[in-house]
Design a protein around this motif. Sequence first.
Motif, PDB file in Angstrom:
ATOM      1  N   GLY A   1       5.269 -13.422  -0.066  1.00 49.16           N
ATOM      2  CA  GLY A   1       4.128 -12.784   0.584  1.00 49.16           C
ATOM      3  C   GLY A   1       3.991 -11.323   0.226  1.00 49.16           C
ATOM      4  O   GLY A   1       4.650 -10.801  -0.671  1.00 49.16           O
ATOM      5  N   GLU A   2       3.125 -10.634   0.966  1.00 46.46           N
ATOM      6  CA  GLU A   2       2.805  -9.245   0.657  1.00 46.46           C
ATOM      7  C   GLU A   2       3.748  -8.251   1.316  1.00 46.46           C
ATOM      8  O   GLU A   2       3.833  -7.108   0.896  1.00 46.46           O
ATOM      9  N   HIS A   3       4.465  -8.678   2.357  1.00 43.78           N
ATOM     10  CA  HIS A   3       5.416  -7.774   2.989  1.00 43.78           C
ATOM     11  C   HIS A   3       6.659  -7.700   2.122  1.00 43.78           C
ATOM     12  O   HIS A   3       7.225  -8.721   1.741  1.00 43.78           O
ATOM     13  N   SER A   4       7.080  -6.490   1.801  1.00 45.90           N
ATOM     14  CA  SER A   4       8.237  -6.308   0.933  1.00 45.90           C
ATOM     15  C   SER A   4       9.339  -5.580   1.686  1.00 45.90           C
ATOM     16  O   SER A   4       9.101  -4.929   2.702  1.00 45.90           O
ATOM     17  N   ARG A   5      10.556  -5.706   1.179  1.00 50.15           N
ATOM     18  CA  ARG A   5      11.691  -5.010   1.761  1.00 50.15           C
ATOM     19  C   ARG A   5      12.533  -4.419   0.635  1.00 50.15           C
ATOM     20  O   ARG A   5      12.447  -4.860  -0.509  1.00 50.15           O
ATOM     21  N   VAL A   6      13.325  -3.405   0.958  1.00 48.39           N
ATOM     22  CA  VAL A   6      14.120  -2.687  -0.032  1.00 48.39           C
ATOM     23  C   VAL A   6      15.586  -3.035   0.162  1.00 48.39           C
ATOM     24  O   VAL A   6      16.120  -2.951   1.278  1.00 48.39           O
TER      25      VAL A   6
ATOM     26  N   VAL B   1      12.573   5.772   0.677  1.00 49.90           N
ATOM     27  CA  VAL B   1      11.963   4.494   1.050  1.00 49.90           C
ATOM     28  C   VAL B   1      10.779   4.783   1.955  1.00 49.90           C
ATOM     29  O   VAL B   1      10.876   5.623   2.863  1.00 49.90           O
ATOM     30  N   THR B   2       9.661   4.127   1.722  1.00 50.32           N
ATOM     31  CA  THR B   2       8.505   4.224   2.611  1.00 50.32           C
ATOM     32  C   THR B   2       8.434   2.971   3.467  1.00 50.32           C
ATOM     33  O   THR B   2       8.578   1.854   2.961  1.00 50.32           O
ATOM     34  N   LEU B   3       8.209   3.176   4.754  1.00 52.47           N
ATOM     35  CA  LEU B   3       8.222   2.082   5.713  1.00 52.47           C
ATOM     36  C   LEU B   3       6.937   2.097   6.521  1.00 52.47           C
ATOM     37  O   LEU B   3       6.504   3.155   6.992  1.00 52.47           O
ATOM     38  N   ALA B   4       6.314   0.931   6.681  1.00 49.90           N
ATOM     39  CA  ALA B   4       5.124   0.807   7.511  1.00 49.90           C
ATOM     40  C   ALA B   4       5.530   0.542   8.951  1.00 49.90           C
ATOM     41  O   ALA B   4       6.460  -0.229   9.213  1.00 49.90           O
TER      42      ALA B   4
ATOM     43  N   ALA C   1      15.740  -1.410   4.092  1.00 45.15           N
ATOM     44  CA  ALA C   1      14.528  -1.251   4.915  1.00 45.15           C
ATOM     45  C   ALA C   1      13.681  -2.505   4.808  1.00 45.15           C
ATOM     46  O   ALA C   1      13.659  -3.166   3.774  1.00 45.15           O
ATOM     47  N   GLY C   2      12.987  -2.818   5.905  1.00 47.88           N
ATOM     48  CA  GLY C   2      12.108  -3.969   5.925  1.00 47.88           C
ATOM     49  C   GLY C   2      12.715  -5.199   6.572  1.00 47.88           C
ATOM     50  O   GLY C   2      12.220  -6.308   6.374  1.00 47.88           O
ATOM     51  N   ALA C   3      13.790  -5.022   7.353  1.00 49.85           N
ATOM     52  CA  ALA C   3      14.415  -6.169   8.007  1.00 49.85           C
ATOM     53  C   ALA C   3      13.477  -6.828   9.020  1.00 49.85           C
ATOM     54  O   ALA C   3      13.471  -8.050   9.165  1.00 49.85           O
ATOM     55  N   ASP C   4      12.704  -6.016   9.724  1.00 51.48           N
ATOM     56  CA  ASP C   4      11.719  -6.548  10.668  1.00 51.48           C
ATOM     57  C   ASP C   4      10.598  -7.215   9.878  1.00 51.48           C
ATOM     58  O   ASP C   4       9.969  -6.582   9.019  1.00 51.48           O
ATOM     59  N   PRO C   5      10.307  -8.489  10.123  1.00 45.88           N
ATOM     60  CA  PRO C   5       9.247  -9.165   9.351  1.00 45.88           C
ATOM     61  C   PRO C   5       7.873  -8.563   9.571  1.00 45.88           C
ATOM     62  O   PRO C   5       6.941  -8.869   8.816  1.00 45.88           O
TER      63      PRO C   5
ATOM     64  N   SER D   1       6.791  -3.430   6.320  1.00 46.82           N
ATOM     65  CA  SER D   1       6.806  -3.537   4.867  1.00 46.82           C
ATOM     66  C   SER D   1       7.390  -2.245   4.333  1.00 46.82           C
ATOM     67  O   SER D   1       7.104  -1.163   4.862  1.00 46.82           O
ATOM     68  N   ALA D   2       8.237  -2.358   3.308  1.00 50.09           N
ATOM     69  CA  ALA D   2       8.909  -1.187   2.755  1.00 50.09           C
ATOM     70  C   ALA D   2       8.835  -1.231   1.238  1.00 50.09           C
ATOM     71  O   ALA D   2       8.830  -2.305   0.635  1.00 50.09           O
ATOM     72  N   TYR D   3       8.769  -0.052   0.628  1.00 55.65           N
ATOM     73  CA  TYR D   3       8.820  -0.008  -0.823  1.00 55.65           C
ATOM     74  C   TYR D   3       9.555   1.245  -1.279  1.00 55.65           C
ATOM     75  O   TYR D   3       9.767   2.192  -0.521  1.00 55.65           O
TER      76      TYR D   3
END
Length: 752
Positions: free
Chosen positions: A146-151, A187-190, A165-169, A172-174
Amino acid sequence: MTGEATTGTAPEASDTRTPPGASDPLTPPRASDTRTPPLPAQEPAPPEPPEPHRAAAPAPVPLPEAEGPRDAVTRLRAHACWYPSADPDGTEAAFICDRGGVPQLWAGPVDGEGVRLLDSSPDPVKEVSWSPDGRWIAYTTAPGGGEHSRVLCVRPDGTGRRLLAGADPDTSAYLGCWARDGSAVAVTLAAPAASRARRDGLRQPSDPAPAHWTARDGRATLLGTTAYATGPGGLGTTAYATGPGGLGTTVHAPGPGGGTPAARTGAGLSAYLIDPDGLASPVLLATEPDAPTLRVCDLTADGRLALLRRGPRGRRESVVRRVVDTATTFTLPVADGDQWIGRFSPDGRTLWLRSDAGREYAALFAVALDADGTALGTRVVAERADSDLDLLTLAHDGRTAVLAWNVRGASELDVVETSARPGAPDTTGPPRPVPLPHEVVTRITAAGAGRLLLALSGSQRRPGVWWAHEGVSLLRTPWSARDEDTVPPGRPPVRPVLTRLTARDGLPLGGWYYRAPGRAPHEPAPCVVHLHGGPEDQERPVFDPLYHELLGRGLDVFAPDVRGSGGHGRSFVDADLGTGRFAALDDVADCAAHAVTAGPADPTRLAVMGRSYGGYLTFASLVWHPDLFRTGVAVCGMSDLLTFFAGTEPWIAESAAHKYGHPERDRELLRTLSPMSRIDALRAPLLAVHGEHDTNVPPGESEQFVRAARERGVPAELLVLRDEGHDFLRAENRRLFRRAAGDWMERHLRPF
C-alpha cells in the motif's frame, strides 16, 4: 496523481547524540520562525504561539532477522536493479532489486556477483540509504504493497534489523538524509490521526472541505515577474528580493487575513533525527501543519543547519533551518522532480541547489551562507537552454558535482569541479561530459573517492546499476540484468521516435511513438494513446513492459506529454492549472489526431490508456471525446475530483489542491472537470484497474465509474489487484495487469 507522505561524515555528536546547542531537542519550531527572520537579541521575544500538532517521536523497535539466501528462490529472467546507495569506501552497494518477484533490499560488491538478500519479507522496498559510517543501511517499505510506508534499518550483514518509524499502521514515514557521521538518520513522520479520521469515514465525499484548508486558487504567477503569488486568502505573497548576490533572501508578506492558516486537526508532518542504535532521544527538526511534503535533504557537517524540501506540487521550496532554535534562515523555490534538491559544501558556507526560481528550466544555484545560515548571495553557476537540471549529486569530498540534464527526455551527464570563493558563493569549473550507455539516468550517488554509482534505464534495457571510477568509463555491475536478457529472444524492444505536434491553441506538444514490429511503414495500425501520471511526470525513452506487451500484439503506442507535464519548462507545467485543465483534455484529442495525420495510426482503431493522472485523463477523454476512441483502460485514475479529495491522504490532498483546485472554493470547477459529471456521454467500453490498498487514489474512484457505465448499458469491467497500492510492484500482479490490458485492447481494436 503523484504524492509523498545521503550523505557524508557528520555533526560532532555529544554523548546523547544531540547536535551542539540543542538544549531541548523536542522543542517544536515556532510558527513565527517560518515566516520572518529571527528578532535581534536586544528585542523582547514575541509571545509563543500554541504548539502545532506533530507526529509523536518514534522509538526503534527490534525485529526478527530476515536475511534471505544469496539468490532468490524465484529469479526473474529479466530483473531490474535500481536506487543504489554505496558503503563509505564505495566497494559495496545496497540496492533495490525485483529478481525475487517483488522489490527487495539487496547488497553486494559493485564488481562481483556475491549479492545477498538483506530483507526477505514480501513488503516492497522503496528507498535505500547506507550510513556514512558504514554501520547501517536504512530503507523504506510499503506494508501490504500500500501507500503507507515505514522506515527500517539493518546491518550490512543482515543482522540487527529494526523498525525506526511507521510502526503505527495509521502513520506513514519516509527517509531523509543521514547525519554525516552516521550517528542519526532523518525521518519524516505523518501524524496518525489524519489518516485514521479519513479511513473511519469522519469526512464523507459530500462534505465540504474544512474551512481552514490552506487556500490556493489554482492560478500561478510565475514568469515575467519576481512575485510568486499563492492567491487571495492564501499564505500571502512571497517576494524574492534581488540582493547583491542574485535572488538574495526571502521576504514574507502576510496574507489578507494576517498570520498563518490554522492547522487541520490531526494533519501535519514532523521530521526527526533518529539514532538507529536507540541510545539517544529523537531530535525534532521541523513540524509542518497541513504540510503536503517535508523531507530533510542534508545537514551540515557540524550539525548546525538542515536543508528541507517542503510545499505543494508545483510550489516546492528549499528551506535552510538552524537546528539549535529551528529558525528558518533562507528559502528559495525549487523544481519538482527528484526529492534530493541540494547539499551543503564541506564548510557549510555554500548551499548547492537544483532550482527553477525565476526561470523556465531548473539550473544549479550556489547560495553563499554566513555562520548562522543567512544567505549572503545567490547565483546560477550551471545552466542549459531548454533543458532541466534533473539530478544533482556531490561527491564525498564536496568538491565534485555531478549534473544530469534532461534533454528532450533523455539524460546527459556532466561532472564539474567546485572551488571556494571567500565571501561569495562557490563557483564551478568547466563541465566534463560523461558518455552514457543508455538513455536515462534515474539516480546518482557518490561511492567512495572518485567513484559514482548510477541507476540507468533505456528503451533497450531494464533498469540497472553502473559504476564509474574517476568519471572515465561506466561499467555495468555484474548483478544487473544484461541488455540481451531484457526480453525473451525473438522479439527485441522497440526504439521509440520523438514526435512533435502543435495543440489547437498553438502550444507545442510532443511524445514518443512506438511502431509495432512487422508492419509496413505506412500501413494503418491500431494505436493506443498512453498518458503518464503526475501530471508533472514526463514520458521518457525507457523500456516499458506494458508497451512491449501491446506492441507484441500488433498495436502501435503513442505516449505524449500533454500540458502539465515536466521537462518542458515551468510555463508548460503550469499551463493546466485551474481552467487550463480543459485545454489538457483537448491535448489528448490533438495527440490522437496527430497520430493519425502524421503517423500510421488507423483513425477507426484508437484507444486511450493511462495510469494515475493518466487514468483520470482516460476517464475524461472517453466522456469529453466519446466518438474518438474505440475503448479505454484507466489505471488508478480519479473519476470524481471531489470524492478524490475526500478520500485521499491528507498530505496528498493539500498538495493536489494547488494543482487541481480548492475543494471548497473551486468546488464547481472540480465538479465540471470530473468525468463522473459527464458519464451520460460515455459510449466506449472500458476496463478499470486498481490496487486494493491504494490510498493515494482510492479504489472507489474506479468502482463508481464502472458501476455508472454498467447502469447505462456500456460494457465495463474492473480488475482489482491484491496486495498492491498506487504502484503495481509484484511480478505476478504486473504480468496479470499487462495480460488483461493486452487482451482487452486486442479484443476491442480488432480487426488486425
